[in-house]
Scaffold this motif. Structure first.
Motif, PDB file in Angstrom:
ATOM      1  N   ILE A 255      56.630  -7.757  -3.534  1.00  0.00           N
ATOM      2  CA  ILE A 255      56.432  -8.576  -4.726  1.00  0.00           C
ATOM      3  C   ILE A 255      55.542  -7.859  -5.732  1.00  0.00           C
ATOM      4  O   ILE A 255      55.763  -7.933  -6.942  1.00  0.00           O
ATOM      5  N   ASP A 256      54.553  -7.127  -5.248  1.00  0.00           N
ATOM      6  CA  ASP A 256      53.683  -6.359  -6.147  1.00  0.00           C
ATOM      7  C   ASP A 256      54.457  -5.211  -6.796  1.00  0.00           C
ATOM      8  O   ASP A 256      54.285  -4.932  -7.987  1.00  0.00           O
ATOM      9  N   MET A 257      55.304  -4.552  -6.029  1.00  0.00           N
ATOM     10  CA  MET A 257      56.132  -3.494  -6.590  1.00  0.00           C
ATOM     11  C   MET A 257      57.057  -4.052  -7.666  1.00  0.00           C
ATOM     12  O   MET A 257      57.187  -3.472  -8.745  1.00  0.00           O
ATOM     13  N   MET A 258      57.687  -5.181  -7.382  1.00  0.00           N
ATOM     14  CA  MET A 258      58.589  -5.794  -8.364  1.00  0.00           C
ATOM     15  C   MET A 258      57.835  -6.162  -9.638  1.00  0.00           C
ATOM     16  O   MET A 258      58.329  -5.961 -10.741  1.00  0.00           O
ATOM     17  N   THR A 259      56.647  -6.711  -9.473  1.00  0.00           N
ATOM     18  CA  THR A 259      55.858  -7.125 -10.628  1.00  0.00           C
ATOM     19  C   THR A 259      55.497  -5.938 -11.504  1.00  0.00           C
ATOM     20  O   THR A 259      55.594  -6.008 -12.726  1.00  0.00           O
ATOM     21  N   LEU A 260      55.105  -4.837 -10.886  1.00  0.00           N
ATOM     22  CA  LEU A 260      54.633  -3.679 -11.640  1.00  0.00           C
ATOM     23  C   LEU A 260      55.741  -2.721 -12.073  1.00  0.00           C
ATOM     24  O   LEU A 260      55.639  -2.097 -13.129  1.00  0.00           O
ATOM     25  N   THR A 261      56.778  -2.585 -11.254  1.00  0.00           N
ATOM     26  CA  THR A 261      57.777  -1.554 -11.525  1.00  0.00           C
ATOM     27  C   THR A 261      59.179  -2.081 -11.778  1.00  0.00           C
ATOM     28  O   THR A 261      60.028  -1.344 -12.265  1.00  0.00           O
TER      29      THR A 261
ATOM     30  N   PHE B  93      61.229  -2.853  -9.398  1.00  0.00           N
ATOM     31  CA  PHE B  93      62.048  -2.570  -8.211  1.00  0.00           C
ATOM     32  C   PHE B  93      61.150  -2.567  -6.989  1.00  0.00           C
ATOM     33  O   PHE B  93      59.930  -2.488  -7.091  1.00  0.00           O
ATOM     34  N   CYS B  94      61.784  -2.673  -5.817  1.00  0.00           N
ATOM     35  CA  CYS B  94      61.032  -2.679  -4.562  1.00  0.00           C
ATOM     36  C   CYS B  94      61.838  -1.959  -3.489  1.00  0.00           C
ATOM     37  O   CYS B  94      62.887  -1.376  -3.766  1.00  0.00           O
ATOM     38  N   ARG B  95      61.360  -2.022  -2.284  1.00  0.00           N
ATOM     39  CA  ARG B  95      62.049  -1.369  -1.168  1.00  0.00           C
ATOM     40  C   ARG B  95      63.457  -1.931  -0.983  1.00  0.00           C
ATOM     41  O   ARG B  95      64.394  -1.184  -0.675  1.00  0.00           O
ATOM     42  N   ASN B  96      63.606  -3.242  -1.169  1.00  0.00           N
ATOM     43  CA  ASN B  96      64.941  -3.836  -1.027  1.00  0.00           C
ATOM     44  C   ASN B  96      65.892  -3.312  -2.093  1.00  0.00           C
ATOM     45  O   ASN B  96      67.077  -3.095  -1.819  1.00  0.00           O
ATOM     46  N   CYS B  97      65.386  -3.110  -3.295  1.00  0.00           N
ATOM     47  CA  CYS B  97      66.207  -2.519  -4.357  1.00  0.00           C
ATOM     48  C   CYS B  97      66.668  -1.118  -3.950  1.00  0.00           C
ATOM     49  O   CYS B  97      67.847  -0.770  -4.096  1.00  0.00           O
ATOM     50  N   LEU B  98      65.739  -0.312  -3.442  1.00  0.00           N
ATOM     51  CA  LEU B  98      66.096   1.038  -3.002  1.00  0.00           C
ATOM     52  C   LEU B  98      67.179   1.002  -1.931  1.00  0.00           C
ATOM     53  O   LEU B  98      68.119   1.798  -1.970  1.00  0.00           O
ATOM     54  N   SER B  99      67.047   0.081  -0.992  1.00  0.00           N
ATOM     55  CA  SER B  99      68.052   0.017   0.067  1.00  0.00           C
ATOM     56  C   SER B  99      69.402  -0.425  -0.494  1.00  0.00           C
ATOM     57  O   SER B  99      70.448   0.075  -0.067  1.00  0.00           O
ATOM     58  N   ARG B 100      69.395  -1.329  -1.481  1.00  0.00           N
ATOM     59  CA  ARG B 100      70.646  -1.760  -2.110  1.00  0.00           C
ATOM     60  C   ARG B 100      71.270  -0.595  -2.881  1.00  0.00           C
ATOM     61  O   ARG B 100      72.484  -0.365  -2.805  1.00  0.00           O
ATOM     62  N   TRP B 101      70.446   0.178  -3.593  1.00  0.00           N
ATOM     63  CA  TRP B 101      70.966   1.332  -4.329  1.00  0.00           C
ATOM     64  C   TRP B 101      71.551   2.366  -3.369  1.00  0.00           C
ATOM     65  O   TRP B 101      72.569   2.995  -3.664  1.00  0.00           O
ATOM     66  N   TYR B 102      70.913   2.537  -2.236  1.00  0.00           N
ATOM     67  CA  TYR B 102      71.409   3.465  -1.205  1.00  0.00           C
ATOM     68  C   TYR B 102      72.774   2.993  -0.715  1.00  0.00           C
ATOM     69  O   TYR B 102      73.721   3.781  -0.612  1.00  0.00           O
ATOM     70  N   GLN B 103      72.876   1.705  -0.432  1.00  0.00           N
ATOM     71  CA  GLN B 103      74.129   1.115   0.043  1.00  0.00           C
ATOM     72  C   GLN B 103      75.222   1.267  -1.015  1.00  0.00           C
ATOM     73  O   GLN B 103      76.368   1.606  -0.693  1.00  0.00           O
TER      74      GLN B 103
ATOM     75  N   THR C  42      59.092 -10.863 -14.490  1.00  0.00           N
ATOM     76  CA  THR C  42      60.534 -10.849 -14.232  1.00  0.00           C
ATOM     77  C   THR C  42      61.127 -12.217 -14.528  1.00  0.00           C
ATOM     78  O   THR C  42      61.528 -12.940 -13.612  1.00  0.00           O
ATOM     79  N   PRO C  43      61.205 -12.605 -15.797  1.00  0.00           N
ATOM     80  CA  PRO C  43      61.638 -13.948 -16.143  1.00  0.00           C
ATOM     81  C   PRO C  43      63.045 -14.306 -15.664  1.00  0.00           C
ATOM     82  O   PRO C  43      63.339 -15.474 -15.470  1.00  0.00           O
TER      83      PRO C  43
END
Length: 98
Positions: A30-36, A38-48, A95-96
């Motif tokens: 949640i902190d990654m999403m707030t600041l950047t 994207f997060c680890r789940n985003c990275l895994s989705r992009w990998y997929q 992230t509105p």
């Protein structure tokens, strides 16, 4: 720089990013999403998605294991904490659309 070298450098940088994220398991998604954004789940989705573009079928959990370095449920049990009100408010503000 030739394409092969560029691909190898990008792959090395991605591996280093995953290593860094694994070393900083204290940083919550949640902190990654707030600041950047994207997060680890985003990275895994992009990998997929990248695998699918190449005709490779990788499941959601398999992609997450690549990013998290372990099964996602194990990572959550070891490292994920419940988001507090301040984290939720910061996330909502940054992230509105989510």
């Amino acid at each position: 720089m030739d394409d092969q070298t560029q691909t190898e450098l990008e792959a090395a940088a991605f591996r280093r990013l995953l290593q860094h994220l694994n070393e900083r398991a204290d940083v919550q998604n949640i902190d990654m999403m707030t600041l950047t954004g994207f997060c680890r789940n985003c990275l895994s989705r992009w990998y997929q998605e990248a695998a699918a573009e190449r005709g490779i079928d990788i499941g959601k959990e398999e992609a997450r294991e690549v990013v998290y370095g372990m099964p996602y449920d194990d990572w959550k049990a070891r490292h994920q904490t419940e988001a507090d009100d301040a984290q939720k408010a910061a996330f909502a503000k940054s992230t509105p659309g989510h």
